[in-house]
Design an enzyme around this catalytic site. Sequence first.
Site, PDB file in Angstrom:
ATOM      1  N   ASN A  97      -4.572  -4.940   9.448  1.00 42.93           N
ATOM      2  CA  ASN A  97      -4.376  -3.976  10.540  1.00 42.93           C
ATOM      3  C   ASN A  97      -5.408  -4.201  11.641  1.00 42.93           C
ATOM      4  OD1 ASN A  97      -6.353  -3.089   8.734  1.00 42.93           O
ATOM      5  ND2 ASN A  97      -5.986  -0.926   9.156  1.00 42.93           N
ATOM      6  N   ASP A 155      -1.691  -1.584   5.164  1.00 43.51           N
ATOM      7  CA  ASP A 155      -2.797  -0.642   4.969  1.00 43.51           C
ATOM      8  C   ASP A 155      -3.148   0.085   6.259  1.00 43.51           C
ATOM      9  OD1 ASP A 155      -4.854   0.699   3.618  1.00 43.51           O
ATOM     10  OD2 ASP A 155      -6.306  -0.673   4.482  1.00 43.51           O
ATOM     11  N   HIS A 182      -0.583   1.344   0.827  1.00 43.28           N
ATOM     12  CA  HIS A 182      -1.206   2.585   1.286  1.00 43.28           C
ATOM     13  C   HIS A 182      -0.148   3.670   1.139  1.00 43.28           C
ATOM     14  CE1 HIS A 182      -3.528   5.224   4.099  1.00 43.28           C
ATOM     15  NE2 HIS A 182      -2.311   5.681   4.342  1.00 43.28           N
ATOM     16  N   HIS A 235      -6.508   2.579  -3.062  1.00 45.37           N
ATOM     17  CA  HIS A 235      -7.398   3.749  -2.962  1.00 45.37           C
ATOM     18  C   HIS A 235      -6.789   5.079  -3.440  1.00 45.37           C
ATOM     19  CE1 HIS A 235      -5.191   4.034   0.764  1.00 45.37           C
ATOM     20  NE2 HIS A 235      -6.016   3.295   1.484  1.00 45.37           N
ATOM     21  N   ASP A 308     -12.772  -0.585   0.213  1.00 44.62           N
ATOM     22  CA  ASP A 308     -12.144  -0.151   1.468  1.00 44.62           C
ATOM     23  C   ASP A 308     -13.179  -0.132   2.593  1.00 44.62           C
ATOM     24  OD1 ASP A 308     -10.377   0.717   3.374  1.00 44.62           O
ATOM     25  OD2 ASP A 308     -10.074   2.714   2.516  1.00 44.62           O
ATOM     26  N   HIS A 312     -16.925   0.911  11.738  1.00 47.61           N
ATOM     27  CA  HIS A 312     -16.573   1.498  13.031  1.00 47.61           C
ATOM     28  C   HIS A 312     -17.796   1.458  13.943  1.00 47.61           C
ATOM     29  CE1 HIS A 312     -12.561   2.956  12.144  1.00 47.61           C
ATOM     30  NE2 HIS A 312     -12.997   3.454  11.006  1.00 47.61           N
TER      31      HIS A 312
END
Length: 427
Positions: A97, A155, A182, A235, A308, A312
């Site tokens: 992604n 995901d 996901h 997850h 995961d 950011h």
Amino acid sequence: MTLFWPDRPGDTLTVRGARVVDVAAEIDGAFDVAVEDGVITSIERAGEPAPGLVLAPAFVDPHVHLRVPGREDEETIATGTAAAAAGGYCAILAMPNTDPVVDSAAVLGALIEQARADAVIPTGFMASISKGLRGEELTEMVELARLGAAAFTDDGHPVVSSGLMQRALQYSGAARRILSLHEEDPSLSRDGQMNEGSVSAALGLAGWPSIAESVMIERDCSIAAYLQRPLHIMHLSARESVAAVRAAQARGVRVTAEVSPHHLCLTDETVRTLDTNRKMNPPLRAEDDRQALLEGLRDGTIGLIATDHAPHARHEKETPFEEAPFGVTGLETAFAALNTFLVGTGELELELVLERMSTGPARVFGLPVPRIAVGERANLVLLDLDARWLVTEDRLRSRSTNSWLLHETLTGSIVKTIADGRVVHAP
């Protein structure tokens, strides 16, 4: 081949005085392990191991966001794989992604070439299930698998259409790759910011019900059972989800599942601080959910631990909780967090954690299984279980520092990481 990094000679070294633990190989004792040109050449009995030192198969993480292409300000292949090496990992798989999405041979090929030049450890790439992650049209799975895609996932986005999920499972068979899913029903999760419960009500934040995850797991397990195809669930966060996976496995569905360290260690109570580094997707749940995840890990319902790792930029996280993006980093702190909050408290056995971080994920994704055996390529991690260290921004090798463990003191450090025969981390 699904893992890529620069082609260089292996190293020669001997690790002495450690307790050697390889659950799969049924090794647990004091040994001297010799490596020549990247290959384990001898495993000799030794005296009493040095206190706290453990040599184990290095870790494998099939759920990492490297943000390449498009967000190199947050992470790169070089910085992300350096962080992984510092965390004891010998292999990782990156999520698609990105911007652009890894949905074509051109994008995937460029990433593979970049990994061959810049990766610090062997690195693989998942391609997306649907073009542009839009959930409308399948990617060319067979072509992407031939080029080197390790698996397929959307995901960050669920595959909402049951029909598209059915076709994706069918084509994944032709591609000989697993789907990594996901699971989220957007009509239930809506604009949820955290787990739906008493804490979200007290904070006045939009709630994200746990059944938004479990109902999609039940749907996809039913489709997989109908087609007799394997699938992997990313997850897990909720007790209903663990129950759904366990029930599917009991009736013969070939479904595997993972859990992230933060879901094992934290609950939604920690969100009361409104620290945006506690905002994850899926969200942190309640204590009974956490206990269900631990039990699922113990009884084998959940076969692996994946970070995961989701870097950011600072300015994105330094906003009000509702506006901040979901996700936290985790590669460099995963083992230490589990050792500190779960092994150290007696909730999990060390041997289980080591197996679920190494053998478990490698087997699910068809990657080389790290083993401590003569003749094997050396994929090893040397741990100091007693070392205490403070998590600070300047210590992290990731380009982003949005860790849920900032300013926490952890117990357990990575002394040395050997990946595919080469020492990649030795501070």
